[in-house]
Design a protein around this motif. Structure first.
Motif, PDB file in Angstrom:
ATOM      1  N   SER A 168     -35.420   4.435  -0.758  1.00  0.00           N
ATOM      2  CA  SER A 168     -36.457   4.218  -1.775  1.00  0.00           C
ATOM      3  C   SER A 168     -37.029   5.527  -2.310  1.00  0.00           C
ATOM      4  CB  SER A 168     -37.568   3.309  -1.229  1.00  0.00           C
ATOM      5  OG  SER A 168     -38.241   3.914  -0.151  1.00  0.00           O
ATOM      6  N   PRO A 169     -37.236   6.591  -1.488  1.00  0.00           N
ATOM      7  CA  PRO A 169     -37.711   7.855  -2.074  1.00  0.00           C
ATOM      8  C   PRO A 169     -36.792   8.430  -3.142  1.00  0.00           C
ATOM      9  CG  PRO A 169     -38.083   7.884   0.287  1.00  0.00           C
ATOM     10  CD  PRO A 169     -37.295   6.640  -0.003  1.00  0.00           C
ATOM     11  N   ILE A 170     -35.473   8.271  -2.979  1.00  0.00           N
ATOM     12  CA  ILE A 170     -34.541   8.774  -3.993  1.00  0.00           C
ATOM     13  C   ILE A 170     -34.740   8.034  -5.311  1.00  0.00           C
ATOM     14  CG2 ILE A 170     -32.107   8.865  -4.656  1.00  0.00           C
ATOM     15  CD1 ILE A 170     -31.438   9.484  -1.750  1.00  0.00           C
ATOM     16  N   VAL A 171     -34.804   6.706  -5.247  1.00  0.00           N
ATOM     17  CA  VAL A 171     -34.979   5.910  -6.472  1.00  0.00           C
ATOM     18  C   VAL A 171     -36.359   6.160  -7.071  1.00  0.00           C
ATOM     19  CG1 VAL A 171     -34.946   3.587  -7.448  1.00  0.00           C
ATOM     20  CG2 VAL A 171     -33.400   4.172  -5.570  1.00  0.00           C
ATOM     21  N   ILE A 172     -37.377   6.224  -6.197  1.00  0.00           N
ATOM     22  CA  ILE A 172     -38.748   6.489  -6.677  1.00  0.00           C
ATOM     23  C   ILE A 172     -38.804   7.828  -7.406  1.00  0.00           C
ATOM     24  CG2 ILE A 172     -41.090   7.044  -5.906  1.00  0.00           C
ATOM     25  CD1 ILE A 172     -40.641   4.950  -3.648  1.00  0.00           C
ATOM     26  N   ALA A 173     -38.180   8.847  -6.815  1.00  0.00           N
ATOM     27  CA  ALA A 173     -38.195  10.183  -7.433  1.00  0.00           C
ATOM     28  C   ALA A 173     -37.512  10.151  -8.794  1.00  0.00           C
ATOM     29  CB  ALA A 173     -37.514  11.189  -6.518  1.00  0.00           C
TER      30      ALA A 173
ATOM     31  N   LEU B  59     -41.024  -0.256  -6.200  1.00  0.00           N
ATOM     32  CA  LEU B  59     -42.087  -0.477  -7.201  1.00  0.00           C
ATOM     33  C   LEU B  59     -43.426   0.036  -6.682  1.00  0.00           C
ATOM     34  CD1 LEU B  59     -43.068  -1.689  -9.867  1.00  0.00           C
ATOM     35  CD2 LEU B  59     -43.331  -3.887  -8.679  1.00  0.00           C
ATOM     36  N   MET B  60     -43.746  -0.314  -5.439  1.00  0.00           N
ATOM     37  CA  MET B  60     -45.028   0.139  -4.877  1.00  0.00           C
ATOM     38  C   MET B  60     -45.049   1.657  -4.720  1.00  0.00           C
ATOM     39  SD  MET B  60     -46.056  -2.820  -2.095  1.00  0.00           S
ATOM     40  CE  MET B  60     -44.577  -2.616  -1.097  1.00  0.00           C
ATOM     41  N   GLY B  61     -43.926   2.243  -4.328  1.00  0.00           N
ATOM     42  CA  GLY B  61     -43.871   3.694  -4.183  1.00  0.00           C
ATOM     43  C   GLY B  61     -44.031   4.404  -5.507  1.00  0.00           C
ATOM     44  N   LEU B  62     -43.396   3.878  -6.561  1.00  0.00           N
ATOM     45  CA  LEU B  62     -43.498   4.493  -7.889  1.00  0.00           C
ATOM     46  C   LEU B  62     -44.932   4.449  -8.404  1.00  0.00           C
ATOM     47  CD1 LEU B  62     -42.227   5.703 -10.431  1.00  0.00           C
ATOM     48  CD2 LEU B  62     -41.749   3.362 -11.208  1.00  0.00           C
TER      49      LEU B  62
ATOM     50  N   SER C 162     -49.172  18.768  -9.804  1.00  0.00           N
ATOM     51  CA  SER C 162     -49.552  17.629  -8.950  1.00  0.00           C
ATOM     52  C   SER C 162     -48.441  16.592  -8.802  1.00  0.00           C
ATOM     53  CB  SER C 162     -50.797  16.950  -9.531  1.00  0.00           C
ATOM     54  OG  SER C 162     -50.521  16.417 -10.824  1.00  0.00           O
ATOM     55  N   SER C 163     -47.267  16.887  -9.377  1.00  0.00           N
ATOM     56  CA  SER C 163     -46.240  15.836  -9.421  1.00  0.00           C
ATOM     57  C   SER C 163     -44.985  16.161  -8.617  1.00  0.00           C
ATOM     58  CB  SER C 163     -45.843  15.575 -10.880  1.00  0.00           C
ATOM     59  OG  SER C 163     -45.258  16.741 -11.454  1.00  0.00           O
ATOM     60  N   PHE C 164     -45.048  17.154  -7.733  1.00  0.00           N
ATOM     61  CA  PHE C 164     -43.862  17.520  -6.964  1.00  0.00           C
ATOM     62  C   PHE C 164     -43.656  16.665  -5.707  1.00  0.00           C
ATOM     63  CE2 PHE C 164     -43.999  21.549  -9.365  1.00  0.00           C
ATOM     64  CZ  PHE C 164     -42.658  21.634  -9.711  1.00  0.00           C
ATOM     65  N   GLY C 165     -44.628  15.840  -5.382  1.00  0.00           N
ATOM     66  CA  GLY C 165     -44.542  15.056  -4.145  1.00  0.00           C
ATOM     67  C   GLY C 165     -43.232  14.289  -3.952  1.00  0.00           C
ATOM     68  N   PRO C 166     -42.837  13.437  -4.908  1.00  0.00           N
ATOM     69  CA  PRO C 166     -41.597  12.666  -4.727  1.00  0.00           C
ATOM     70  C   PRO C 166     -40.348  13.529  -4.628  1.00  0.00           C
ATOM     71  CG  PRO C 166     -42.978  11.651  -6.406  1.00  0.00           C
ATOM     72  CD  PRO C 166     -43.595  12.979  -6.093  1.00  0.00           C
ATOM     73  N   VAL C 167     -40.267  14.638  -5.408  1.00  0.00           N
ATOM     74  CA  VAL C 167     -39.055  15.460  -5.350  1.00  0.00           C
ATOM     75  C   VAL C 167     -39.050  16.374  -4.134  1.00  0.00           C
ATOM     76  CG1 VAL C 167     -38.490  15.371  -7.796  1.00  0.00           C
ATOM     77  CG2 VAL C 167     -40.093  17.106  -6.970  1.00  0.00           C
ATOM     78  N   VAL C 168     -40.242  16.767  -3.651  1.00  0.00           N
ATOM     79  CA  VAL C 168     -40.299  17.544  -2.408  1.00  0.00           C
ATOM     80  C   VAL C 168     -39.782  16.707  -1.244  1.00  0.00           C
ATOM     81  CG1 VAL C 168     -41.878  18.542  -0.701  1.00  0.00           C
ATOM     82  CG2 VAL C 168     -42.105  19.154  -3.107  1.00  0.00           C
ATOM     83  N   ALA C 169     -40.080  15.413  -1.293  1.00  0.00           N
ATOM     84  CA  ALA C 169     -39.553  14.520  -0.252  1.00  0.00           C
ATOM     85  C   ALA C 169     -38.027  14.542  -0.248  1.00  0.00           C
ATOM     86  CB  ALA C 169     -40.060  13.089  -0.481  1.00  0.00           C
TER      87      ALA C 169
ATOM     88  N   ALA D 215     -40.447  21.131 -16.914  1.00  0.00           N
ATOM     89  CA  ALA D 215     -40.760  20.203 -15.817  1.00  0.00           C
ATOM     90  C   ALA D 215     -39.491  19.532 -15.300  1.00  0.00           C
ATOM     91  CB  ALA D 215     -41.765  19.160 -16.284  1.00  0.00           C
ATOM     92  N   LEU D 216     -38.628  19.112 -16.235  1.00  0.00           N
ATOM     93  CA  LEU D 216     -37.381  18.459 -15.829  1.00  0.00           C
ATOM     94  C   LEU D 216     -36.511  19.410 -15.017  1.00  0.00           C
ATOM     95  CD1 LEU D 216     -35.529  15.986 -15.998  1.00  0.00           C
ATOM     96  CD2 LEU D 216     -34.597  16.921 -18.128  1.00  0.00           C
ATOM     97  N   ALA D 217     -36.430  20.659 -15.454  1.00  0.00           N
ATOM     98  CA  ALA D 217     -35.643  21.648 -14.710  1.00  0.00           C
ATOM     99  C   ALA D 217     -36.219  21.844 -13.310  1.00  0.00           C
ATOM    100  CB  ALA D 217     -35.631  22.974 -15.473  1.00  0.00           C
ATOM    101  N   ALA D 218     -37.546  21.867 -13.218  1.00  0.00           N
ATOM    102  CA  ALA D 218     -38.193  22.030 -11.913  1.00  0.00           C
ATOM    103  C   ALA D 218     -37.848  20.860 -10.991  1.00  0.00           C
ATOM    104  CB  ALA D 218     -39.706  22.129 -12.093  1.00  0.00           C
ATOM    105  N   TYR D 219     -37.929  19.656 -11.538  1.00  0.00           N
ATOM    106  CA  TYR D 219     -37.634  18.463 -10.721  1.00  0.00           C
ATOM    107  C   TYR D 219     -36.173  18.473 -10.256  1.00  0.00           C
ATOM    108  CZ  TYR D 219     -42.000  16.604 -12.705  1.00  0.00           C
ATOM    109  OH  TYR D 219     -43.297  16.407 -13.084  1.00  0.00           O
ATOM    110  N   ILE D 220     -35.264  18.852 -11.150  1.00  0.00           N
ATOM    111  CA  ILE D 220     -33.836  18.851 -10.797  1.00  0.00           C
ATOM    112  C   ILE D 220     -33.525  19.890  -9.730  1.00  0.00           C
ATOM    113  CG2 ILE D 220     -31.524  19.353 -11.676  1.00  0.00           C
ATOM    114  CD1 ILE D 220     -32.361  18.058 -14.331  1.00  0.00           C
ATOM    115  N   VAL D 221     -34.098  21.092  -9.911  1.00  0.00           N
ATOM    116  CA  VAL D 221     -33.826  22.153  -8.930  1.00  0.00           C
ATOM    117  C   VAL D 221     -34.378  21.776  -7.558  1.00  0.00           C
ATOM    118  CG1 VAL D 221     -34.343  24.536  -8.295  1.00  0.00           C
ATOM    119  CG2 VAL D 221     -33.697  23.987 -10.643  1.00  0.00           C
ATOM    120  N   VAL D 222     -35.640  21.322  -7.527  1.00  0.00           N
ATOM    121  CA  VAL D 222     -36.283  21.012  -6.239  1.00  0.00           C
ATOM    122  C   VAL D 222     -35.709  19.757  -5.604  1.00  0.00           C
ATOM    123  CG1 VAL D 222     -38.467  20.368  -5.149  1.00  0.00           C
ATOM    124  CG2 VAL D 222     -38.415  22.190  -6.857  1.00  0.00           C
ATOM    125  N   GLY D 223     -35.498  18.728  -6.407  1.00  0.00           N
ATOM    126  CA  GLY D 223     -35.097  17.432  -5.834  1.00  0.00           C
ATOM    127  C   GLY D 223     -33.607  17.212  -5.706  1.00  0.00           C
TER     128      GLY D 223
END
Length: 553
Positions: free
Chosen positions: A142-147, A30-33, A292-299, A169-177
């Motif tokens: 937690s990073p997986i669930v947060i992402a 929750l705090m990470g999200l 600005s939103s790639f942080g969680p999926v880059v992790a 955006a969804l395609a970007a998140y899926i490919v990267v994460g």
């Protein structure tokens, strides 16, 4: 025994251990999200400020937007710290739990499954391999669930401007994460497992070299050992280099893909603007939101290479936890009082090698029984079967007329004192080394046991007497002194059934005589089994059995 498990199976098993701390994990998620959303919306609110300055419609005025950005910045910093603290609390609690379970498993597997096992490799598992799991518990679950949750929120937010942009955006998140880490993990192959296995083997080699240092120096083999150590180190460095290169390529590919999707979002939103499908805000806000939103999926993207090492470590830990002992512990049986033992038509083999064949021995209460025979004839194995370190292939081993398979393991250990040919001493005081045989033993009981073992006078001659520290593995003591301390442990345990494997092999005739007299006196209340090559030791026995080629005569 090493089992090859898939990364998913290792992950699911490791996640299952989180159950006792599930509440803390949910709090960390929750705090990470909220923290990641705060970081992203700092930039998004900056975009709203630009719209406001340009005189376009914005959800808040400039002052409110400035205050919101400050609040998000403070919130992001606090929540990031709190999330990491929570994750590390979970990680280190779980590492303690895993270590406890590993040590319990090792106790369960001892001694049969650990005989001949590379001790350096075991040390590597219970230290560095378990330590590596900290990465998984603190920086993976937690990073997986947060992402996953973060992607859902951002998809809905960008879709509020245009569904096509949201799908980009969804395609970007899926490919990267998802796709990148899976592909990198596949391409890495078994580099992680090979690295962890090599690290364990190197630890074993170094430990072996340290223990044999005097022999290495004596025979001038130092350069040979050093060359082999360097070769093993170079091989390990090569494996690590491959893993680092994979991580570097992973990062380069990830950054390239992010740039491509950022440009795709910009050009697509511009095309939609030109067609009149969206306004200027539909170009600006979705584009900066994605950037600005790639942080969680880059992790997640960086996990593709690092998790290979972590899963390899987890796999080695699970190998120990899943290993089945040779003999299962017995519980819930009626308590047995010792009144003699018997080996009845026992046949036993290590794998395909038969050690004992149709052996029978009577061990009546209140007697001293001797067992003689050439080295490798099965004498020590017979004592281990009486301790139920292994189960027999055929026949029965009985204590007080009851099969040892039906006696509670704790009761069996209480009834028996077993002294092996090699006495292990811990790097501790003599008193604590002896007290392992009876944790609540008084000083008087310890001294009485040492007098029976003819070692009390020697201990009293030491500077700190019973508080004198012995070196690692007892290397500050002679073989005879270690042996007498082992005998003192057997006497202190005060069991009615004493099994002694070559108890006088390193003793002079004077100390041997004192110990044999003590054993003779002990037989009034106990049964003593003596394995020895020495004819002088056999003088006190009531009956002698001879073992030749696995048969008793």
């Amino acid at each position: 025994m090493q089992m090859k498990r898939s990364g998913f199976k290792v992950m699911s098993r490791l996640i299952g251990l989180v159950k006792p701390l599930a509440g803390f994990m949910l709090l960390a998620i929750l705090m990470g999200l909220v923290g990641n959303l705060s970081a992203t919306f700092i930039t998004i609110f900056g975009g709203y400020a630009v719209l406001s300055i340009l005189g376009l419609e914005a959800p808040l005025g400039l002052t409110a937007l400035f205050v919101a950005v400050v609040v998000f910045a403070v919130l992001r910093g606090f929540l990031r710290y709190a999330e990491q603290s929570c994750n590390h609390f979970i990680a280190f609690k779980l590492l303690a739990l895993i270590r406890d379970r590993v040590f319990a498993a090792l106790r369960r597997l001892c001694p049969a499954k650990l005989e001949g096992r590379d001790k350096g490799d075991l040390i590597s598992v219970i230290t560095s391999d378990i330590e590596l799991l900290e990465v998984f518990y603190a920086h993976t679950i937690s990073p997986i669930v947060i992402a996953f949750l973060f992607v859902i929120v951002m998809f809905i937010f960008i879709a509020s401007y245009n569904i096509v942009l949201a799908l980009i955006a969804l395609a970007a998140y899926i490919v990267v994460g998802l796709i990148v880490p899976v592909v990198v993990s596949k391409l890495s192959g078994d580099n992680g497992m090979r690295f962890r296995r090599g690290a364990g083997e190197l630890s074993g080699f170094v430990l072996d070299s340290l223990r044999g240092l005097s022999e290495t120096i004596q025979y001038g083999r130092g350069n040979v050992r050093l060359d082999e150590m360097n070769a093993r180190t170079d091989a390990l460095s090569s494996d690590e280099k491959k893993m680092k290169l994979a991580a570097g390529r992973n990062m380069a590919v990830t950054n390239t893909i992010i740039l491509i999707f950022d440009l795709a979002m910009l050009f697509t939103s511009a095309a939609l603007y030109n067609s009149g499908a969206i306004g200027f805000e539909g170009v600006l806000i979705p584009t900066i939101a994605l950037m600005s939103s790639f942080g969680p999926v880059v992790a997640l993207a960086s996990l593709g290479s690092t998790l290979q090492n972590t899963f390899a470590a987890g796999n080695r830990v699970l190998d120990i936890l899943d290993e089945s002992p040779v003999t299962e512990e017995v519980e819930g049986q009626p308590k047995v009082t010792f009144n003699g033992a018997e080996v009845e038509n026992v046949t036993f083999s290590y794998g395909n090698e038969t050690i004992l064949s149709d052996v029978s021995v009577e061990l009546p209460e209140g007697s001293v029984v001797g067992i003689v025979g050439r080295s490798g004839s099965g004498k020590s194995t017979l004592l281990k079967l009486l301790m139920r370190f292994w189960d027999v292939n055929e026949g029965r081993v009985k204590i007080s007329g009851t099969d040892v398979n039906k006696i509670n393991t704790s009761d069996l250990r209480d009834m028996e004192s077993f002294m092996t040919q090699d006495t292990h001493l811990f790097h501790d005081s003599i008193r604590n080394n002896l007290r392992i045989a009876k944790l609540d033993a008084t000083d008087e009981e310890i001294e009485a046991a040492c007098k029976k073992a003819s070692v009390h006078d020697f201990i009293m001659s030491l500077p700190k007497q019973y508080d004198t520290l012995v070196g690692e593995l007892g290397d500050t003591l002679s073989g005879g002194e270690r042996q007498r301390l082992g005998l003192a442990r057997a006497f202190l345990h005060n069991a009615p059934f004493i099994l002694l494997d070559e108890p006088t092999s390193n003793l002079d005739s004077l100390n041997e005589a004192v110990i044999l007299r003590s054993l003779r006196e002990e037989k009034e209340n106990r049964t003593v089994v003596l394995v020895s090559h020495r004819q002088s030791t056999m003088r006190i026995v009531d009956k002698v059995y001879s073992v030749e080629h696995g048969r008793m005569s």
